[in-house]
Design an enzyme around this catalytic site. Structure first.
Site, PDB file in Angstrom:
ATOM      1  N   CYS A 165      -3.762-103.153  82.601  1.00 23.42           N
ATOM      2  CA  CYS A 165      -2.275-104.330  81.526  1.00 23.42           C
ATOM      3  C   CYS A 165      -3.459-104.771  81.204  1.00 23.42           C
ATOM      4  CB  CYS A 165      -1.656-104.757  82.616  1.00 23.42           C
ATOM      5  SG  CYS A 165      -1.216-103.553  83.820  1.00 23.42           S
ATOM      6  N   HIS A 305      -0.762-114.115  82.535  1.00 22.75           N
ATOM      7  CA  HIS A 305      -0.562-113.031  82.828  1.00 22.75           C
ATOM      8  C   HIS A 305       0.999-112.251  83.473  1.00 22.75           C
ATOM      9  CE1 HIS A 305      -1.233-108.232  82.817  1.00 22.75           C
ATOM     10  NE2 HIS A 305      -0.434-108.163  84.434  1.00 22.75           N
ATOM     11  N   GLU A 316      -3.875-115.961  89.293  1.00 24.75           N
ATOM     12  CA  GLU A 316      -4.341-116.859  88.441  1.00 24.75           C
ATOM     13  C   GLU A 316      -3.816-117.972  88.644  1.00 24.75           C
ATOM     14  OE1 GLU A 316      -2.171-115.695  83.879  1.00 24.75           O
ATOM     15  OE2 GLU A 316      -1.519-114.806  85.361  1.00 24.75           O
ATOM     16  N   LYS A 337       6.986-113.006  80.529  1.00 30.25           N
ATOM     17  CA  LYS A 337       7.556-111.166  81.494  1.00 30.25           C
ATOM     18  C   LYS A 337       8.349-111.393  81.852  1.00 30.25           C
ATOM     19  CE  LYS A 337       2.773-109.101  81.585  1.00 30.25           C
ATOM     20  NZ  LYS A 337       1.822-110.110  81.452  1.00 30.25           N
ATOM     21  N   HIS A 342       6.970-106.314  82.224  1.00 26.99           N
ATOM     22  CA  HIS A 342       6.281-106.141  81.610  1.00 26.99           C
ATOM     23  C   HIS A 342       5.444-104.642  81.374  1.00 26.99           C
ATOM     24  CE1 HIS A 342       1.272-106.369  82.315  1.00 26.99           C
ATOM     25  NE2 HIS A 342       1.730-105.731  83.590  1.00 26.99           N
ATOM     26  N   PHE A 403      -5.063-103.233  86.329  1.00 27.77           N
ATOM     27  CA  PHE A 403      -5.681-102.086  88.098  1.00 27.77           C
ATOM     28  C   PHE A 403      -6.880-101.957  87.700  1.00 27.77           C
ATOM     29  CE2 PHE A 403      -1.188-100.705  89.508  1.00 27.77           C
ATOM     30  CZ  PHE A 403      -0.882-102.077  89.862  1.00 27.77           C
TER      31      PHE A 403
END
Length: 415
Positions: A165, A305, A316, A337, A342, A403
Site C-alpha cells: 500500500c 494513510h 499512525e 479513504k 483503500h 504490508f
C-alpha cells in the site's frame, strides 16, 4: 552537480468518486462515499459484500481494442489515468527526446483479475491447459508501465514499484529522485489497482482486515473512530506528470506544485501489522521533512494513510505525535479513504492528487463517518471530519504504509 527542482504539471485519475480529476475532487470535497454492494461478482457468500468500485468505466470508450485485449483491468485503469495526466500537462512528447521521458508506475497486486479468470477456466475445462497467450503479459505487474510507454512512445527509464500500500508513493519518490539528479526530464508516475475480485476479497476477509458492515456500506470506513472495524476495498488509478522545473518553465507549463521531500523506511516488525509505536513511520516523516528543509509546523495539511483498522490507525497517530506532539498548532489532518476506500497500491497516487488539489484550491477534504474519535487518540489533533474546510495550504504531506513494513512519505509545496 546542483540538484534539479521537481514540479507536477499534469494530473489524471479514475476512482470510486469519479472518472476524472475534477469529478474526483468535487465528490471528495463534498463528502461523498464511493462504497456500495459489489457488482463485479456475486458477493453473497463473503463476509464483506461491498467495496468502493469505479463506476461507469467502459474501456471501449477510452482505449483501443488491441489495448483492451492485451491488458488486465489494472493496466486499463493505468492507461486511462495516464492519458488524462498527459493531456492535462499539454506536453508535446515529440518535441523531447523519447529517452528523456520515463515511466515509473506502481501496483500492489497486478493482474489479479486475469489470474482468477485463467485459473477458473483451467479448472472448469477438466484441467486441460488451454491458457490465453496473453495470460502472463496481462498478469505481470510491470505491464502497466510497459503499456504506458508504448502508448506514448516513451523510451526513458521504465519500471514498476511494488511495496504493497506504499507502492505509488514509492513510485513518485523514485521518479522525483531521477529528475532531481538529472537522469530524466519528465516522468509519468503513479499507480493503479483492480483488486475487487473473489480471491482478493476472500483473502483479506480471512485476515479479518476488512469491515463487515454489509448493512451500511457508505458508512463502513470510519478512520480514527471508536467503532472502526476494518478497511473498505477500493480500485482505480492516479497519475502525475512530473518534470524538471526549468524544463516546465521553458515550455510554459502550468505548474500545480513542487515536490520538496520524500522518504522511505521499513518497520522490520511484522508481515502485515504496522509497528505498534509507529517507529518506522515516524522516522520516514522526519526524513521527508529534513529533505524538504522545513519544520514540522510548516506543514498545513496531512493526508493520512488511515485505513480504518483498529491497529493501523493508532500506530499512525503515534507516529504523527512523535513528530508533532499531541497538540500541533497548524496541522490539519484528514483520512480520505473514508470516501474512496483503500486502493492498495494506487492509494498514494490518488491521495497525492488530493494534496495537490488542496494546495491549489485552498480546500481540505474531510474524513467522513468519523463520529466519535477513539479515546486513545489525542483530542487536540485537528482531524477534519464530516465537511471540507477552506484555508491556505502551502505545504501538504501524504503518508502511505504497506504490508511488509514499507513506509513512504511525499511532501508537496505551493510554487
Amino acid at each position: 552537480m546542483k540538484e534539479k527542482r521537481v514540479v507536477i504539471t499534469g494530473l489524471g485519475a479514475i476512482t470510486p468518486l469519479g472518472n476524472s480529476v475534477e469529478e474526483f475532487w468535487y465528490n471528495a470535497i463534498n463528502a461523498k462515499s464511493g462504497a456500495a454492494r459489489i457488482l463485479k461478482f456475486d458477493p453473497s457468500l463473503f463476509k464483506t459484500q461491498f467495496a468502493c468500485e469505479v463506476k461507469g468505466f467502459d474501456p471501449q470508450k477510452y482505449l483501443e481494442r488491441n489495448e483492451i485485449r492485451k491488458s488486465d483491468l489494472f493496466t486499463q485503469y493505468a492507461l486511462y489515468a495516464a492519458t488524462e495526466a498527459f493531456e492535462d500537462s499539454k506536453i508535446d512528447v515529440n518535441s523531447i527526446s523519447p529517452f528523456d521521458i520515463g515511466v515509473i508506475w506502481g501496483t500492489g497486486q497486478g493482474g489479479m483479475n486475469t489470474f482468477e479468470e485463467e485459473v477458473k477456466g483451467y479448472i472448469e475445462n477438466s484441467n486441460t491447459p488451454r491458457f490465453n497467450p496473453f495470460f502472463v503479459p496481462k498478469l505481470i505487474s510491470n505491464m502497466a508501465s510497459g503499456m504506458i510507454s508504448m502508448k506514448f512512445k516513451l523510451m526513458g527509464i521504465n519500471y514498476t514499484t511494488v511495496s504493497a500500500c506504499a507502492t505509488s508513493n514509492s513510485a513518485i519518490m523514485d521518479a522525483y529522485n531521477y529528475i532531481k539528479f538529472g537522469k530524466a526530464k519528465v516522468f509519468i508516475t503513479g499507480g493503479s489497482e483492480a483488486p475487487i475480485t473473489e480471491a482478493s476479497i476472500g483473502g483479506f476477509n480471512a485476515m479479518r482486515a476488512m469491515s463487515t458492515r454489509n448493512d451500511n456500506p457508505s458508512e463502513a470506513s470510519k478512520p480514527f473512530d471508536s467503532e472502526r472495524d476494518g478497511f473498505v476495498m477500493g480500485e482505480g488509478a492516479g497519475a502525475l506528470v512530473i518534470e524538471d522545473l526549468d524544463h516546465a518553465k521553458k515550455r510554459g507549463a502550468k505548474i500545480y506544485a513542487e515536490i520538496i521531500g520524500a522518504s522511505m523506511t521499513a518497520d522490520a516488525y511484522h508481515m502485515t501489522a504496522t509497528h505498534p509505536e509507529g517507529l518506522g513511520a515516524a522516522k520516514a516523516i522526519e526524513l521527508a521533512l529534513d529533505e524538504a528543509q522545513i519544520n514540522p509546523e510548516e506543514v498545513d495539511y496531512l493526508n493520512t494513510h488511515a485505513t480504518s483498522t483498529p491497529v493501523g490507525d493508532l500506530s499512525e497517530i503515534k507516529a504523527i505525535t512523535k513528530i508533532y506532539g499531541n497538540a500541533p498548532k497548524n496541522l490539519k489532518i484528514s483520512a480520505t479513504k473514508s470516501m474512496t476506500g483503500h486502493l492498495l497500491g494506487a492509494a498514494g497516487a490518488i491521495e497525492s492528487i488530493l494534496c495537490i488539489k488542496a494546495i491549489n484550491e485552498g480546500i481540505i477534504p474531510p474524513t467522513i463517518n468519523t463520529n466519535t474519535i477513539a479515546n486513545e487518540i489525542p483530542k487536540k489533533l485537528n482531524i477534519i471530519t464530516k465537511e471540507a474546510i477552506t484555508g491556505t495550504v502551502n505545504i501538504a504531506m501524504n503518508n502511505t504504509f504497506g504490508f511488509g513494513g514499507h513506509n513512504a512519505i511525499v511532501i508537496f509545496k505551493k510554487i
